[in-house]
Design a protein around this motif. Structure first.
Motif, PDB file in Angstrom:
ATOM      1  N   LEU A 219    -123.269  42.797 101.719  1.00 32.50           N
ATOM      2  CA  LEU A 219    -121.772  43.284 102.376  1.00 32.50           C
ATOM      3  C   LEU A 219    -120.749  42.361 101.992  1.00 32.50           C
ATOM      4  O   LEU A 219    -120.259  41.622 102.769  1.00 32.50           O
ATOM      5  CB  LEU A 219    -121.854  42.893 103.887  1.00 32.50           C
ATOM      6  N   ASP A 220    -120.429  42.577 100.763  1.00 37.45           N
ATOM      7  CA  ASP A 220    -119.188  41.537 100.027  1.00 37.45           C
ATOM      8  C   ASP A 220    -118.004  42.342 100.349  1.00 37.45           C
ATOM      9  O   ASP A 220    -117.923  43.567 100.694  1.00 37.45           O
ATOM     10  CB  ASP A 220    -119.424  41.226  98.941  1.00 37.45           C
ATOM     11  N   ARG A 221    -117.113  41.694  99.466  1.00 35.44           N
ATOM     12  CA  ARG A 221    -115.719  42.451  99.684  1.00 35.44           C
ATOM     13  C   ARG A 221    -115.530  43.919  98.961  1.00 35.44           C
ATOM     14  O   ARG A 221    -114.943  44.624  99.263  1.00 35.44           O
ATOM     15  CB  ARG A 221    -114.497  41.690  99.118  1.00 35.44           C
ATOM     16  N   GLY A 222    -116.277  44.185  97.781  1.00 40.89           N
ATOM     17  CA  GLY A 222    -116.323  45.169  97.283  1.00 40.89           C
ATOM     18  C   GLY A 222    -117.017  46.335  97.991  1.00 40.89           C
ATOM     19  O   GLY A 222    -116.502  47.452  98.159  1.00 40.89           O
ATOM     20  N   VAL A 223    -118.063  45.860  99.044  1.00 36.95           N
ATOM     21  CA  VAL A 223    -118.415  46.969  99.855  1.00 36.95           C
ATOM     22  C   VAL A 223    -117.486  47.564 101.078  1.00 36.95           C
ATOM     23  O   VAL A 223    -117.354  48.692 101.201  1.00 36.95           O
ATOM     24  CB  VAL A 223    -119.759  46.469 100.667  1.00 36.95           C
ATOM     25  N   TRP A 224    -116.675  46.547 101.475  1.00 37.16           N
ATOM     26  CA  TRP A 224    -115.705  46.640 102.537  1.00 37.16           C
ATOM     27  C   TRP A 224    -114.600  47.667 102.125  1.00 37.16           C
ATOM     28  O   TRP A 224    -114.251  48.485 102.820  1.00 37.16           O
ATOM     29  CB  TRP A 224    -115.208  45.418 102.912  1.00 37.16           C
ATOM     30  N   ALA A 225    -114.176  47.105 100.861  1.00 32.49           N
ATOM     31  CA  ALA A 225    -113.010  48.024 100.244  1.00 32.49           C
ATOM     32  C   ALA A 225    -113.250  49.307 100.029  1.00 32.49           C
ATOM     33  O   ALA A 225    -112.654  50.298 100.267  1.00 32.49           O
ATOM     34  CB  ALA A 225    -112.631  47.290  98.936  1.00 32.49           C
ATOM     35  N   ALA A 226    -114.539  49.567  99.345  1.00 28.85           N
ATOM     36  CA  ALA A 226    -114.871  51.006  98.896  1.00 28.85           C
ATOM     37  C   ALA A 226    -115.064  51.728 100.203  1.00 28.85           C
ATOM     38  O   ALA A 226    -114.580  52.922 100.457  1.00 28.85           O
ATOM     39  CB  ALA A 226    -116.168  51.103  98.132  1.00 28.85           C
ATOM     40  N   ASN A 227    -115.646  51.251 101.266  1.00 33.11           N
ATOM     41  CA  ASN A 227    -115.992  51.946 102.498  1.00 33.11           C
ATOM     42  C   ASN A 227    -114.736  52.148 103.153  1.00 33.11           C
ATOM     43  O   ASN A 227    -114.525  53.316 103.870  1.00 33.11           O
ATOM     44  CB  ASN A 227    -116.859  51.377 103.596  1.00 33.11           C
ATOM     45  N   LEU A 228    -113.686  51.314 103.260  1.00 38.53           N
ATOM     46  CA  LEU A 228    -112.639  51.535 104.019  1.00 38.53           C
ATOM     47  C   LEU A 228    -111.646  52.470 103.376  1.00 38.53           C
ATOM     48  O   LEU A 228    -111.225  53.380 103.939  1.00 38.53           O
ATOM     49  CB  LEU A 228    -111.882  50.307 103.856  1.00 38.53           C
ATOM     50  N   LEU A 229    -111.669  52.645 101.966  1.00 33.49           N
ATOM     51  CA  LEU A 229    -110.895  53.715 101.095  1.00 33.49           C
ATOM     52  C   LEU A 229    -111.525  55.258 101.447  1.00 33.49           C
ATOM     53  O   LEU A 229    -110.814  55.763 101.674  1.00 33.49           O
ATOM     54  CB  LEU A 229    -110.868  53.054  99.760  1.00 33.49           C
ATOM     55  N   LYS A 230    -112.959  54.895 101.404  1.00 34.33           N
ATOM     56  CA  LYS A 230    -113.524  56.387 101.336  1.00 34.33           C
ATOM     57  C   LYS A 230    -113.600  56.894 102.543  1.00 34.33           C
ATOM     58  O   LYS A 230    -113.355  58.186 102.806  1.00 34.33           O
ATOM     59  CB  LYS A 230    -115.047  56.138 100.744  1.00 34.33           C
ATOM     60  N   LEU A 231    -113.856  56.227 103.660  1.00 34.73           N
ATOM     61  CA  LEU A 231    -114.217  56.753 104.990  1.00 34.73           C
ATOM     62  C   LEU A 231    -113.058  56.794 106.140  1.00 34.73           C
ATOM     63  O   LEU A 231    -113.069  57.403 106.861  1.00 34.73           O
ATOM     64  CB  LEU A 231    -115.511  56.080 105.515  1.00 34.73           C
ATOM     65  N   VAL A 232    -111.839  56.133 105.766  1.00 30.89           N
ATOM     66  CA  VAL A 232    -110.716  55.677 106.528  1.00 30.89           C
ATOM     67  C   VAL A 232    -109.580  56.218 105.856  1.00 30.89           C
ATOM     68  O   VAL A 232    -108.860  57.240 106.440  1.00 30.89           O
ATOM     69  CB  VAL A 232    -110.911  54.219 107.299  1.00 30.89           C
ATOM     70  N   ILE A 233    -109.042  55.527 104.939  1.00 29.70           N
ATOM     71  CA  ILE A 233    -108.083  55.719 104.365  1.00 29.70           C
ATOM     72  C   ILE A 233    -107.784  57.126 103.593  1.00 29.70           C
ATOM     73  O   ILE A 233    -106.753  57.659 103.822  1.00 29.70           O
ATOM     74  CB  ILE A 233    -107.565  54.640 103.401  1.00 29.70           C
ATOM     75  N   MET A 234    -108.769  57.463 102.743  1.00 23.82           N
ATOM     76  CA  MET A 234    -108.660  59.056 102.052  1.00 23.82           C
ATOM     77  C   MET A 234    -108.546  59.837 103.115  1.00 23.82           C
ATOM     78  O   MET A 234    -107.636  60.834 102.980  1.00 23.82           O
ATOM     79  CB  MET A 234    -109.753  59.003 101.251  1.00 23.82           C
ATOM     80  N   PRO A 235    -109.461  59.918 104.019  1.00 21.91           N
ATOM     81  CA  PRO A 235    -109.492  61.267 105.038  1.00 21.91           C
ATOM     82  C   PRO A 235    -108.018  61.214 105.718  1.00 21.91           C
ATOM     83  O   PRO A 235    -107.554  62.155 106.248  1.00 21.91           O
ATOM     84  CB  PRO A 235    -110.398  61.206 105.880  1.00 21.91           C
ATOM     85  N   ALA A 236    -107.593  59.887 106.296  1.00 17.67           N
ATOM     86  CA  ALA A 236    -106.308  59.830 107.147  1.00 17.67           C
ATOM     87  C   ALA A 236    -105.083  60.459 106.101  1.00 17.67           C
ATOM     88  O   ALA A 236    -104.234  61.118 106.626  1.00 17.67           O
ATOM     89  CB  ALA A 236    -106.168  58.290 107.144  1.00 17.67           C
ATOM     90  N   LEU A 237    -105.207  60.046 104.789  1.00 14.87           N
ATOM     91  CA  LEU A 237    -103.957  60.529 103.928  1.00 14.87           C
ATOM     92  C   LEU A 237    -103.843  61.920 103.695  1.00 14.87           C
ATOM     93  O   LEU A 237    -102.967  62.710 103.814  1.00 14.87           O
ATOM     94  CB  LEU A 237    -103.938  59.783 102.708  1.00 14.87           C
ATOM     95  N   VAL A 238    -105.180  62.422 103.589  1.00 13.16           N
ATOM     96  CA  VAL A 238    -105.499  64.044 103.662  1.00 13.16           C
ATOM     97  C   VAL A 238    -104.877  64.683 104.583  1.00 13.16           C
ATOM     98  O   VAL A 238    -104.563  65.777 104.597  1.00 13.16           O
ATOM     99  CB  VAL A 238    -107.023  64.316 102.994  1.00 13.16           C
TER     100      VAL A 238
END
Length: 305
Positions: A219-238
């Motif tokens: 659970l490092d910063r890479g995991v948090w960054a990818a999960n935030l972008l994929k599951l939250v930010i991308m669907p919100a923008l779409v």
């Protein structure tokens, strides 16, 4: 929420069934790797050909769907690259985060679209696959090249694999058959359709088998960054862009579904072959697939899907 849960619930149960079979190692040996190859190279391409060759694609706002999905995908890819230094990731880890943020699980996407909106949803999903698969593959291979994780030999193999990608080829064949008016004549429609019908249930079970629960401890910063972008930010923008462009409910729901999908299990193989961080990739695939069982219904419930 009932309709969304009723549509997606069986899909998630198939994934969990696969996870149980993988944990018990049933069947043993190389059964699952061989089945994955059969699904990837034959069954899923057959489903795409069957859908695209006979669908009334004129009912899909292809240009607007492309603008929504590809616009957000490329924008987030560029943003992630600009934030590379701030994330403090080594090249191998960055390529895995890049894949984790942009790739999507086509099996869950097409199955979910069909469960939510029947044949209309399957048609839009097939169009989404035809649009997104070539672009996401080019972006991800480019990230490996730019990060410097692969040599000239691997670069040549990557480009060759891109040209031979069975999903891309299936989309081209299906579109060509549709535009030419040939379609799927005679018994070919039933034959290809039967092959394609086996792709989604088997593909979902295979997704579960590929999960690696032990990888969740990372659970490092890479995991948090990818999960935030994929599951939250991308669907919100779409979702925002789909509403601004006035997509019809089916196209909007499918676009949102594809934006909120967990990353693809095939990303693990690419990470191993092209010098990415395979352990991080396994953590992202497993974590996002499990998290998506919560986030996907929430996003779709937000638009009343």
């Amino acid at each position: 929420m009932g309709d969304v849960a009723g549509a997606l619930g069986p899909l998630f149960l198939l994934i969990l069934l696969g996870a149980g079979l993988g944990w018990k190692r049933l069947p043993a040996g190389d059964f699952w790797p061989q089945l994955e190859k059969l699904i990837y190279f034959l069954l899923f391409p057959a489903m795409l050909v069957a859908t695209l060759a006979t669908a009334d694609v004129s009912q899909v706002p292809v240009a607007r769907v492309a603008l929504v999905l590809l616009g957000v995908m490329t924008a987030l890819g560029a943003l992630l690259w600009r934030l590379r230094q701030q994330l403090g990731l080594d090249p191998a880890a960055f390529t895995s985060v890049f894949q984790g943020a942009l790739r999507f699980n086509t099996y869950v996407g097409v199955a979910g679209a069909s469960a939510l909106h029947g044949s209309a949803g399957a048609t839009v999903a097939a169009v989404a696959v035809a649009l997104m698969v070539p672009v996401v593959n080019v972006l991800c291979v480019a990230s490996f090249i730019a990060a410097g994780t692969l040599g000239p030999a691997s670069l040549g193999k990557s480009l060759l694999a891109l040209v031979r990608n069975p999903l891309i080829l299936a989309c081209l064949v299906g579109i060509a058959l549709n535009l030419s008016g040939i379609g799927l004549p005679g018994w070919s429609a039933q034959t290809v359709g039967l092959l394609g019908s086996a792709a989604l249930p088997l593909g979902l079970v295979a997704v579960g088998v590929a999960l690696r629960p032990r990888a969740l401890v990372r659970l490092d910063r890479g995991v948090w960054a990818a999960n935030l972008l994929k599951l939250v930010i991308m669907p919100a923008l779409v979702l925002v862009l789909a509403l601004l462009l006035g997509l019809d409910p089916v196209s909007r729901d499918v676009a949102l579904l594809f934006a909120a999908l967990p990353t693809a299990t095939s990303a693990y193989i690419l990470a191993r072959q092209l010098g990415g961080d395979a352990e991080l990739m396994a953590a992202l695939i497993t974590g996002q697939t499990l998290l998506a069982m919560l986030t996907l219904p929430l996003w779709l419930r937000l638009v009343g899907g």
